[in-house]
Enzyme design. Structure first.
Site, short mmCIF file in Angstrom:
data_model
loop_
_atom_site.label_atom_id
_atom_site.label_comp_id
_atom_site.label_asym_id
_atom_site.label_seq_id
_atom_site.Cartn_x
_atom_site.Cartn_y
_atom_site.Cartn_z
N GLY A 122 47.40 21.70 44.09
CA GLY A 122 46.41 22.46 43.36
C GLY A 122 46.99 22.98 42.06
O GLY A 122 47.00 22.28 41.05
N HIS A 145 45.44 12.74 42.02
CA HIS A 145 46.83 13.20 42.23
C HIS A 145 46.95 14.71 42.09
O HIS A 145 48.04 15.25 42.06
CB HIS A 145 47.79 12.48 41.27
#
Length: 255
Positions: A122, A145
């Site tokens: 994140g 990704h």
């Protein structure tokens, strides 16, 4: 014990053909390009150099990961780690899709072949996901990704301050200075929503909560630090074959 993870990864392998299941992710297709190989010498040379660079990066990450894992093993007898998760972000691979051998460039994406382990992070202030690929051929066996940015780095620097960064990363051990304000969590999309939106590309194995985030120091920042310490001695290095080499009168610092 949680798996020892390396979020960058190793060599790609080839897939066989699978019937493409439905896919809702136009964004994944835009970020994953597939082109037909050309037998030209230039392309062969390019692929050779890319493979060399990716293998070099893998070795570098293996050394760092082993160093990190060795320390708790030395200090805490009996501790063990599972096999590392190697997940290449932004790579080039030769693969077979729809019975065609293709050069697949994953930009902003990871490989998510059937059973492939992966890591989708994140931001500095949010968690990351350990995932397993579902082998969706409609996205060339790929997934995002990371959470992805909701604003540019420059926009983040204009909108937020170091105080904002400290507030949004409270309780997390990480840099909180103005040099990394562009990495503030608010500049990124919600990682939980991003994972939910690609449920046909990967399955979730675990969600990790961020406790520590180590942000590397860039080349320019290292030069500034060296120039303050050795204002008369820092100079651009002569070509030595070492990437990003810098030399000071009392030593050297290589990127």
């Amino acid at each position: 014990m949680s798996p020892a993870v390396d979020d960058q990864g190793g060599p790609e392998h080839r897939d066989g053909h699978h019937a493409p299941p439905p896919c809702r992710h136009a964004a994944s297709l835009r970020s994953t390009r597939a082109i037909a190989p050309d037998a030209s010498a230039q392309l062969d040379a390019y692929l050779n150099d890319v493979c060399w660079a990716q293998a070099y990066a893998l070795l570098n990450r293996d050394v760092m990961l082993a160093t990190i894992c060795d320390e708790p093993v030395r200090r805490l007898p009996g501790i063990e780690f599972e096999a590392p998760i190697r997940c290449q972000h932004n790579d080039v691979a030769v693969e077979t899709h729809d019975d065609l051998e293709l050069i697949v460039t994953r930009k902003g994406a990871i490989r998510a072949g059937l059973g492939d382990p992966g890591i989708i992070p994140g931001s500095m202030g949010t968690g990351s996901y350990i995932v397993r690929g579902l082998g969706n051929e409609a996205s060339y066996c790929s997934a995002s990704h990371g959470a992805g940015r909701r604003m540019s780095r420059n926009a983040a620097r204009r909108q937020f301050t170091a105080d904002d960064l400290a507030a949004q990363t409270a309780g997390i051990e990480c840099r909180k200075d103005s040099g990394v304000v562009d990495e503030i969590p608010a500049a990124y999309k919600d990682i939980d929503s991003v994972i939910a939106d690609q449920a046909d590309l990967v399955e979730v194995v675990a969600r990790l909560q961020t406790l520590l985030c180590i942000k590397g120091q860039g080349l320019i920042q290292r030069r500034l630090s060296l120039s303050k310490a050795h204002p008369q001695g820092l100079r651009q290095a002569r070509p030595t074959g070492r990437p990003f080499g810098l030399e000071a009168s009392t030593g050297s610092a290589d990127g």
